[in-house]
Design a protein around this motif. Structure first.
Motif, short mmCIF file in Angstrom:
data_model
loop_
_atom_site.label_atom_id
_atom_site.label_comp_id
_atom_site.label_asym_id
_atom_site.label_seq_id
_atom_site.Cartn_x
_atom_site.Cartn_y
_atom_site.Cartn_z
N GLU A 1 6.32 -18.22 7.23
CA GLU A 1 7.19 -17.07 7.02
C GLU A 1 6.65 -15.70 7.32
O GLU A 1 5.80 -15.43 6.94
N LYS A 2 7.18 -15.07 8.38
CA LYS A 2 6.85 -13.61 8.74
C LYS A 2 6.84 -12.57 7.65
O LYS A 2 5.69 -11.96 7.71
N SER A 3 7.60 -12.75 6.88
CA SER A 3 7.90 -11.33 6.00
C SER A 3 7.13 -11.71 4.51
O SER A 3 6.71 -12.89 4.23
N SER B 1 14.32 -19.46 12.30
CA SER B 1 13.75 -17.97 12.10
C SER B 1 14.89 -17.31 12.09
O SER B 1 14.67 -15.85 12.26
N SER C 1 27.59 -13.48 0.63
CA SER C 1 28.92 -14.30 -0.04
C SER C 1 28.52 -15.54 0.44
O SER C 1 28.63 -15.99 1.71
N VAL D 1 4.89 -16.45 13.61
CA VAL D 1 4.74 -17.49 14.95
C VAL D 1 4.62 -16.46 16.01
O VAL D 1 5.79 -15.77 16.43
N ILE E 1 20.82 -9.70 5.08
CA ILE E 1 22.44 -9.63 4.65
C ILE E 1 22.92 -11.00 4.79
O ILE E 1 22.18 -11.87 5.32
N GLY E 2 23.99 -11.21 4.01
CA GLY E 2 24.44 -12.64 4.15
C GLY E 2 24.64 -13.08 2.56
O GLY E 2 23.99 -14.13 2.04
N ASN F 1 20.85 -19.27 11.70
CA ASN F 1 21.32 -18.19 12.89
C ASN F 1 20.28 -18.14 14.09
O ASN F 1 20.59 -17.57 14.69
N GLY G 1 27.82 -17.97 7.37
CA GLY G 1 26.42 -18.07 7.90
C GLY G 1 25.56 -18.92 7.00
O GLY G 1 24.73 -19.87 7.74
N VAL G 2 25.25 -18.47 6.04
CA VAL G 2 24.24 -19.24 5.06
C VAL G 2 24.89 -21.06 5.11
O VAL G 2 23.92 -21.94 4.96
N ARG H 1 20.28 -11.37 -1.55
CA ARG H 1 19.67 -12.42 -0.80
C ARG H 1 18.21 -12.19 -0.87
O ARG H 1 17.54 -13.28 -0.87
N SER I 1 18.15 -21.76 5.40
CA SER I 1 17.92 -23.07 6.38
C SER I 1 16.68 -23.75 6.20
O SER I 1 16.31 -24.87 5.89
N ARG J 1 12.52 -10.30 0.51
CA ARG J 1 12.67 -9.32 1.28
C ARG J 1 14.28 -9.33 1.54
O ARG J 1 15.00 -10.32 1.34
P1 FAD Z 1 17.64 -16.06 7.67
O1 FAD Z 1 17.60 -15.88 6.28
O2 FAD Z 1 17.48 -14.69 8.59
O3 FAD Z 1 15.85 -16.33 7.47
C1 FAD Z 1 15.03 -16.37 8.60
C2 FAD Z 1 13.60 -15.96 8.35
O4 FAD Z 1 12.52 -16.36 9.39
C3 FAD Z 1 13.26 -14.98 7.87
O5 FAD Z 1 12.97 -14.68 6.51
C4 FAD Z 1 12.50 -14.20 8.79
O6 FAD Z 1 11.36 -13.12 8.46
C5 FAD Z 1 11.73 -15.59 9.20
N1 FAD Z 1 11.06 -15.31 10.68
C6 FAD Z 1 11.83 -14.47 11.72
N2 FAD Z 1 10.80 -14.68 12.83
C7 FAD Z 1 9.68 -15.39 12.56
C8 FAD Z 1 8.55 -15.59 13.06
N3 FAD Z 1 8.26 -15.08 14.40
N4 FAD Z 1 7.38 -16.24 12.28
C9 FAD Z 1 7.72 -16.75 11.12
N5 FAD Z 1 9.02 -16.43 10.54
C10 FAD Z 1 9.78 -15.75 11.17
N6 FAD Z 1 26.46 -15.32 5.87
C11 FAD Z 1 26.97 -15.64 4.79
O7 FAD Z 1 26.93 -16.99 4.39
N7 FAD Z 1 27.61 -14.83 3.73
C12 FAD Z 1 28.00 -13.43 4.39
O8 FAD Z 1 28.68 -12.86 3.52
C13 FAD Z 1 27.44 -13.11 5.28
N8 FAD Z 1 27.59 -11.80 5.72
C14 FAD Z 1 26.92 -11.41 6.95
C15 FAD Z 1 27.15 -9.90 7.29
C16 FAD Z 1 26.67 -9.38 8.63
C17 FAD Z 1 26.68 -8.06 9.18
C18 FAD Z 1 25.63 -10.53 9.37
C19 FAD Z 1 25.11 -9.97 10.68
C20 FAD Z 1 25.48 -11.86 8.87
C21 FAD Z 1 25.95 -12.13 7.65
N9 FAD Z 1 25.95 -13.62 7.34
C22 FAD Z 1 26.39 -13.98 6.21
C23 FAD Z 1 24.99 -14.48 8.12
C24 FAD Z 1 23.67 -14.89 7.42
O9 FAD Z 1 23.08 -13.45 7.38
C25 FAD Z 1 22.91 -15.83 8.00
O10 FAD Z 1 23.69 -16.72 8.56
C26 FAD Z 1 21.97 -16.38 7.06
O11 FAD Z 1 20.98 -15.56 6.66
C27 FAD Z 1 21.14 -17.60 8.07
O12 FAD Z 1 20.06 -17.97 7.35
P2 FAD Z 1 18.68 -18.62 8.12
O13 FAD Z 1 17.82 -19.25 6.89
O14 FAD Z 1 19.32 -19.06 9.17
O15 FAD Z 1 18.00 -17.31 8.57
#
Ligand code: FAD
Length: 414
Positions: A35-37, A163, A47, A129, A44-45, A294, A306-307, A105, A16, A41
């Protein structure tokens, strides 16, 4: 470190945050990603859905992903009681991408983040943050802690909170609200599969329904590893005892289809458990910020939305911020919340109806209805804004109605 001033601060370098910052960069808006990590890293997510390919293409991030040789996902297979339901993304109601990928991922997100850096986006890893203050105009001052524990401030006109489960602004601004979905949990790991079955059987993504509301995912990657995970009601996942590995080994016995293939494979890491994973917020935006991915809302893994939701909302937020910073008026309620929730609500119906059993009734009914199948396939490909699709436009009513017709047919037969 000195204070920094940018137009837009992006919290998190997941999919995102990456598409949002790439869009801003391409459109001349100054931004910084925190980015915190340390990347790569694990997250999960794994597919993806074809719809997210549009977002990577639009933001100039597709070519770097194409180079990675990820496993092609051209559809999805659902199994229940010896009945197989295969969706093929080439046969769907809505025009659009007919494939996507199954991705580890860590590699996928790292590829995106490296590309951002190559494009000249300012990304700081291992910077977390810890606090955010907004003034009356929505301008923010964010406190960030670097890898050495030193704090500095970022002044921004706008924050995109990407985040993920960090849920930075929902936590700090008290925006969380309970999800409308049932409390479900998941347990998952990766296995190495040196002796995968030949051909499609070895690489196809599968959702194996072992009980009405409990299912196993099997997601093979092109690196020879496979992601496996069980999803079910929290009390079901909690009913297994022992270590996480012991719990998962025991659950594998419930899959008639996969047990033999998976039973002797070594887990590459102690299985993770995420309890009650569905998340929701009271609002998707406020003065000076937007929540994406998320950090905003997560429904359920069953349809891999999710993605795709993360990239849809990331691109949308970046577009609206660009518009606003260029002096145009933005109706955030309509253009952001209205748009995003339209798609989320379609998926919410499909997730709920999966667990009520209505959708499973349609998937596993024989003979299949090819028209209905193509319409549902477009939803499963992530094209949930296409109102020419009756299964999008009338999602609430149609799934229930078709399931009822199947019930009536079954009653007539018996
Ligand atoms: P993320 O990919 O989680 O990235 C957020 C980033 O923010 C992280 O790198 C983190 O380190 C960083 N961050 C957090 N806090 C801070 C802070 N305080 N300061 C700075 N950085 C910070 N989705 C799919 O599309 N396909 C699937 O098959 C799927 N399977 C799933 C299975 C399970 C069991 C679960 C629970 C979820 C699944 N999802 C799946 C959902 C998927 O994990 C998320 O929807 C997706 O990763 C969201 O992307 P994002 O960019 O919002 O967040």
């Amino acid at each position: 470190m000195n204070d920094i001033a940018v137009d837009v601060l992006i919290i998190g370098a997941g999919p995102s945050g990456c598409v949002a910052s790439a869009y801003l960069k391409n459109n001349g808006i100054s931004s910084k990603v925190v980015e915190k990590s340390k990347f790569p890293r694990f997250v999960i997510g794994e597919s993806l859905l074809p719809r997210c390919m549009d977002h990577f293409e639009e933001t100039g991030l597709l070519a770097c992903l194409m180079d990675q040789n990820f496993e092609i996902k051209a559809g999805a297979r659902f199994l229940k009681n010896d009945i197989v339901c295969n969706f093929d993304f080439a046969q769907k109601h809505t025009p659009g991408w007919d494939y996507t990928w199954q991705v580890p991922r860590a590699d996928f997100d790292n590829t995106l983040a490296k590309e951002l850096v190559k494009k000249g986006v300012d990304v700081s890893f291992q910077h977390e943050v810890t606090a955010v203050d907004f003034d009356a105009n929505g301008h923010s001052t964010t406190t960030v802690k670097d890898e050495n524990g030193n704090e500095y401030k970022i002044h921004a006109k706008f924050i995109i909170d990407s985040s993920g489960y960090g849920r930075v602004l929902p936590r700090l601004l008290d925006l969380d609200k309970p999800s409308s979905l049932e409390a479900n949990s998941a347990i998952f790991t990766h296995v190495s599969e040196p002796d995968r079955p030949e051909g499609v059987e070895g690489t196809i993504i599968t959702f194996d329904v072992v009980k009405d509301e409990v299912w196993l995912w099997v997601i093979p990657f092109s690196n020879g590893n496979t992601s496996i995970g069980f999803v079910g009601p929290t009390e079901y996942i909690e009913s297994f005892s022992g270590t996480n590995a012991e719990k998962l080994r025991e659950m594998l016995k419930t899959s008639d289809y996969y047990y033999d293939r998976l039973k002797n494979l070594e887990f590459l890491f102690e299985p993770h458990i995420i309890k009650n994973y569905s998340k929701a917020v009271k609002q998707l935006y406020g003065k000076g910020y937007a929540l994406t991915g998320n950090s905003a809302e997560f429904l359920d893994p069953v349809f891999s939305s999710g993605v795709t939701f993360a990239t849809e909302s990331g691109v949308k937020a970046a577009k609206l911020i660009t518009k606003q910073l260029n002096g145009e008026k933005v109706d955030w309620e309509k253009e952001y919340t209205g748009y995003i929730m339209k798609g989320v609500d379609v998926f919410r119906t499909y997730v709920s109806e999966w667990y009520t059993g209505n959708l499973q009734k349609i998937f596993f009914h024989r003979p299949e209805n090819p028209v209905i199948k193509e319409q549902i396939c477009a939803v499963l490909a992530g094209y949930v804004w296409d109102e020419t699709n009756p299964f999008v436009k009338n999602h609430n009513r149609l799934v229930k109605t078709v399931a009822k017709v199947i019930d009536m047919e079954n009653e007539e037969v018996s």
